[in-house]
Design an enzyme around this catalytic site. Structure first.
Site, short mmCIF file in Angstrom:
data_model
loop_
_atom_site.label_atom_id
_atom_site.label_comp_id
_atom_site.label_asym_id
_atom_site.label_seq_id
_atom_site.Cartn_x
_atom_site.Cartn_y
_atom_site.Cartn_z
N ASN A 258 34.91 1.27 40.80
CA ASN A 258 33.47 0.74 40.41
C ASN A 258 33.44 1.52 38.82
O ASN A 258 32.12 1.43 38.28
CB ASN A 258 32.50 1.41 41.03
CG ASN A 258 32.34 3.16 41.01
OD1 ASN A 258 33.21 3.67 40.49
ND2 ASN A 258 31.56 3.67 41.79
N GLU B 238 29.52 8.69 38.28
CA GLU B 238 29.48 7.50 38.76
C GLU B 238 28.47 6.45 38.03
O GLU B 238 27.94 7.07 37.13
CB GLU B 238 28.53 7.93 40.37
CG GLU B 238 29.18 8.45 41.46
CD GLU B 238 30.50 7.65 41.96
OE1 GLU B 238 31.10 6.68 41.57
OE2 GLU B 238 30.53 7.93 43.12
N HIS C 160 34.28 4.42 37.91
CA HIS C 160 33.69 5.78 37.51
C HIS C 160 34.98 6.74 37.05
O HIS C 160 36.00 6.36 37.01
CB HIS C 160 33.14 6.57 38.63
CG HIS C 160 34.18 7.03 39.88
ND1 HIS C 160 33.82 7.00 41.25
CD2 HIS C 160 35.40 7.29 39.74
CE1 HIS C 160 34.93 7.44 41.84
NE2 HIS C 160 35.92 7.43 41.05
N ASP D 67 36.89 17.50 38.60
CA ASP D 67 36.15 17.71 39.67
C ASP D 67 36.34 18.27 40.91
O ASP D 67 37.65 18.65 41.13
CB ASP D 67 35.60 15.92 40.09
CG ASP D 67 36.80 15.23 40.15
OD1 ASP D 67 37.85 15.53 40.52
OD2 ASP D 67 36.67 13.84 40.41
C1 GLP Z 1 38.30 9.88 43.05
C2 GLP Z 1 38.48 10.75 41.63
C3 GLP Z 1 38.60 10.12 40.40
C4 GLP Z 1 39.66 9.23 40.68
C5 GLP Z 1 39.46 8.25 41.41
C6 GLP Z 1 40.39 7.07 41.71
O1 GLP Z 1 36.99 9.59 43.46
N1 GLP Z 1 37.31 11.65 41.74
O2 GLP Z 1 38.88 11.29 39.37
O3 GLP Z 1 39.89 8.69 39.49
O4 GLP Z 1 39.04 8.71 42.91
O5 GLP Z 1 41.34 7.66 42.66
P1 GLP Z 1 42.81 6.84 43.00
O6 GLP Z 1 43.70 7.09 42.02
O7 GLP Z 1 43.05 7.17 44.53
O8 GLP Z 1 42.47 5.15 43.07
#
Ligand code: GLP
Length: 270
Positions: free
Chosen positions: A137, A144, A139, A67
């Protein structure tokens, strides 16, 4: 799904890097799907260590990030390209001309940008291994809750909970995007192997919903139940709400016996 429970985040990173390293050794021109967020950072550090200490070379690989924000320039410190540059690319021998992000400029039609990204992925023959984190959540990427399991790369509006989770990474007076391009769930499900990494107690409910919950668009990570080669590597905190922990640990031992006996074999489905 194969569920591997490690004691801590360091062991999660070590194992993930080992699996990625094995693939790159076996297939030096492999295509990797990469994720941002704090979770994979330790895995990237472990890959850098493998590169330095065991001469693991990334010079022929291609990468596709999951992303990218809309509304942030590529060279801005908050872009996911900058993140990957700092956390991995600048410390390994990768050819950055083969590192791709689903970029969409603010004046560009996201539908066109999404199709273009899907086109490049299929031109290189698809993604061999996809690394994923998980949002609190549920995702994956920026898919989402309520994202279609049939979705491809497209624009998504971030939920207030994701914006709040990620606000820790932005200064008070800094612009925080609420739009992003993300690979779709179908894009992710089309990859050859998936490694979903999760660490910390704040991920426990999302992990439980993804692994043992119903297949539902409200938990996008539950879509991985449809993938025949998805491996979840979690630490004991992220695993703390799972009900079938003993079974996962037993199955891991049995899988190891089979791997030791027959060596590498493509998964027949977990
Ligand atoms: C972001 C990214 C995801 C990631 C998520 C969790 O929103 N777009 O790809 O998995 O956050 O992030 P973290 O590893 O910092 O908890």
């Amino acid at each position: 799904m194969e569920v591997i429970i490690e004691n801590d985040a360091a062991a999660v990173a070590e194992l993930a890097a080992h699996i990625i390293g094995e693939l790159v050794r076996r297939k030096p021109d492999a295509t990797l799907g990469l994720a941002t967020g704090s979770t994979p950072v330790e895995t990237y550090k472990a890959l850098i260590k493998l590169h330095r200490e065991t001469q693991l070379s990334f010079k022929n690989i291609s990468t596709f990030n999951l992303d990218e924000y809309i509304g942030i320039a590529e060279d801005n410190a908050q872009s996911y390209r900058s993140f990957m540059q700092n956390k991995l690319f600048e410390s390994i021998d990768i050819d950055v001309s083969r590192t791709y992000f689903p970029r969409c400029e603010s004046d560009q039609n996201p539908a066109v940008a999404g199709l273009a990204y899907e086109h490049i992925i299929s031109e290189v023959g698809g993604i061999d291994l996809q690394i994923l984190g998980i949002g609190s959540n549920g995702h994956i990427g920026f898919n989402e809750p309520t994202s279609s399991f049939a979705s491809k790369t497209r624009v998504k509006t971030l939920t207030p909970s994701t914006i709040a989770d990620n606000s820790r990474l932005f200064a008070d007076d800094e612009f925080q995007p609420h739009l992003a391009m993300t690979m779709g769930i179908a894009t992710i499900l089309a990859t050859g192997k998936i490694l979903l990494l999760a660490t910390g107690r704040h991920k426990a409910q999302a992990v439980r919903d993804a692994v043992e919950g119903a297949l539902s668009a409200i938990c996008p990570a539950s879509s991985l139940q449809l993938h025949q080669n998805a491996v979840l590597i979690v630490d004991s905190q992220a695993a703390s709400k799972l009900k079938h922990t003993q079974y996962y640990q037993w199955a891991r031992k049995e899988n190891q016996i089979i791997k030791d006996k027959f060596g590498y074999f493509p998964s027949l489905g977990n």
